[in-house]
Design an enzyme around this catalytic site. Structure first.
Site, PDB file in Angstrom:
ATOM      1  N   LYS A 197     -49.237  15.576  18.572  1.00 32.20           N
ATOM      2  CA  LYS A 197     -50.031  15.448  17.475  1.00 32.20           C
ATOM      3  C   LYS A 197     -51.295  14.208  17.597  1.00 32.20           C
ATOM      4  O   LYS A 197     -51.959  14.322  16.679  1.00 32.20           O
ATOM      5  CB  LYS A 197     -49.050  15.137  16.277  1.00 32.20           C
TER       6      LYS A 197
HETATM    7  C1  PLP Z   1     -42.168  18.120  18.172  1.00 35.97           C
HETATM    8  C2  PLP Z   1     -42.829  19.099  17.700  1.00 35.97           C
HETATM    9  N1  PLP Z   1     -43.093  20.208  18.370  1.00 35.97           N
HETATM   10  C3  PLP Z   1     -43.830  21.384  18.065  1.00 35.97           C
HETATM   11  C4  PLP Z   1     -44.614  21.132  16.840  1.00 35.97           C
HETATM   12  C5  PLP Z   1     -45.379  22.525  16.226  1.00 35.97           C
HETATM   13  O1  PLP Z   1     -46.668  22.235  16.389  1.00 35.97           O
HETATM   14  P1  PLP Z   1     -47.845  22.781  15.322  1.00 35.97           P
HETATM   15  O2  PLP Z   1     -47.512  22.012  14.223  1.00 35.97           O
HETATM   16  O3  PLP Z   1     -49.070  22.526  16.124  1.00 35.97           O
HETATM   17  O4  PLP Z   1     -47.461  24.029  15.226  1.00 35.97           O
HETATM   18  C6  PLP Z   1     -44.645  19.958  16.013  1.00 35.97           C
HETATM   19  C7  PLP Z   1     -45.179  19.915  14.830  1.00 35.97           C
HETATM   20  O5  PLP Z   1     -45.159  18.632  14.205  1.00 35.97           O
HETATM   21  C8  PLP Z   1     -43.612  18.839  16.443  1.00 35.97           C
HETATM   22  O6  PLP Z   1     -43.825  17.772  16.030  1.00 35.97           O
END
Ligand code: PLP
Length: 372
Positions: free
Chosen positions: A49
């Site tokens: 992020k």
């Molecule tokens: C640890 C983790 N994995 C996967 C995701 C999913 O990513 P995205 O929000 O880009 O779909 C997030 C989103 O907050 C996350 O914090």
């Protein structure tokens, strides 16, 4: 004579991105494809992020939407808020994180360490999760707070654009003979952005989405689940074209927790639970692909965030999960995994087109010409 030229020392936000890719050694056999992992957990605040958070804030600074001394207000109990908290500390912004009661003590501690303010929403929305109530409150606080900016990770198309521009292109340059890229989904930033770039630049590579059972990003019946970071109760607008996905899978909490425990014990890679969800599916794909091919997935965040949960046997037991980290057991699960859909565009769309406006999202005014 001594040179008087000064070398510019990179600052904390300059080292976001450019993450390494490593190959796994032990979870696949020589007759299977190689698993490769892009270490997004090597970003300075510890997760994937950091990229969209900085991309969105930097864009807001450049376009005058955010001014010195402003306030960043976001709905996120996890990595996006932590990334913003780092950015706020570095750039001098106040950061307000709207979180839900499921926030872990570790994430709360991280937000506090960076100096962010925390507001807890305690009313679930109509799906039983807190996403909508959190977003609605963040939007209201933004309207009421002069000088504030709402990054709006859920509805802001720049979230996916950050991964399209950088994460995906880096990954394609760092891999060879790629058979598939596997990504989990919540806001759809990583999956939407990576899918678009992969299908433009390497259309033969399969793009595979991973949700957790109980979440309804790809439809289905909602129920409570434990896997953090993954899932949403609708198909996110950052994933606008499901025809870019070749397959989608729905893993169980047990799959995700078990795989992240196996990853650290078998490969020495300490990552979070969503990385385990991606690994389970990536392993299934690698077992069915050819040797010399590669199957890629992301290590989405740092495993230290889960010492009190995924890596705590008592917590697992109390939550009805097995504490195993046996690689053969993981391979057996992967062997039996079948896709939820191989035609996601026809079978899985669960969009809520009016939702952003209904929740008062401010990002709707962003013109498409600004997506760069
Ligand atoms: C640890 C983790 N994995 C996967 C995701 C999913 O990513 P995205 O929000 O880009 O779909 C997030 C989103 O907050 C996350 O914090």
């Amino acid at each position: 004579m001594k040179s008087t030229r000064r070398v510019r020392v990179p600052q904390i936000l300059d080292v976001i991105g450019g993450t390494p890719v490593v190959g796994l050694r032990n979870l696949t056999t020589p007759g299977e494809a190689r698993l490769v992992v892009k270490l997004e957990n090597a970003n300075p605040a510890g997760s994937l992020k950091d990229r969209p958070a900085w991309y969105i804030v930097e864009h807001a600074e450049r376009t005058g939407r955010l001014r010195p001394g402003g306030t960043l207000i976001e709905s996120s109990s996890g990595n996006f808020s932590i990334a913003l908290a780092m950015i706020g500390a570095s750039r001098g912004y106040r950061v307000v994180a709207v979180v839900d009661p499921k926030i872990t003590p570790t994430n709360r501690g991280l937000l506090e360490a960076f100096g962010a303010e925390i507001i807890v929403v305690d009313e679930p929305d109509d799906s039983g999760s807190y996403h909508k109530t959190r977003i609605e409150l963040a939007n209201r606080l933004h309207r009421e707070t002069p000088g504030s900016f709402r990054p709006d990770q859920c509805f802001n198309p720049l979230n996916g654009q950050a991964h399209y521009n950088a994460t995906a292109r880096e990954l394609l340059a760092q891999t060879r003979n790629l058979a598939a890229v596997v990504c989990t989904v919540s806001t759809g930033g990583q999956l939407g952005g990576i899918a678009r770039a992969v299908k433009e630049h390497a259309p033969h590579v399969e793009v595979v989405g991973v949700d957790v059972q109980g979440s309804t990003v790809f439809g289905g019946e909602p129920h409570a689940y434990l896997t953090p970071g993954v899932g949403l109760s609708w198909t996110p607008s950052n994933l606008p074209d499901l025809s870019l996905l070749d397959e989608v899978y729905m893993v169980t909490d047990q799959d995700a927790f078990q795989a992240c425990r196996t990853l650290v014990r078998s490969e020495g890679l300490l990552a979070g639970v969503s990385t385990g969800a991606a690994l389970t599916v990536a392993l299934a794909k690698a077992m069915r692909a050819r040797p010399k091919q590669q199957v890629a997935f992301l290590a989405a965040d740092r495993g230290e965030r889960y010492l009190a949960t995924a890596f705590n046997d008592d917590w697992l037991k109390a939550n009805g999960l097995s504490a195993t980290a046996d690689p053969e057991d993981l391979r057996e699960r992967a062997r039996h995994l079948t896709p939820h859909s191989t035609r996601p565009a026809e079978e899985c769309a669960n969009y809520l087109p009016g939702l952003a406006a209904e929740l008062g999202s401010p990002t709707l005014v962003l013109a498409r010409s600004e997506w760069r």
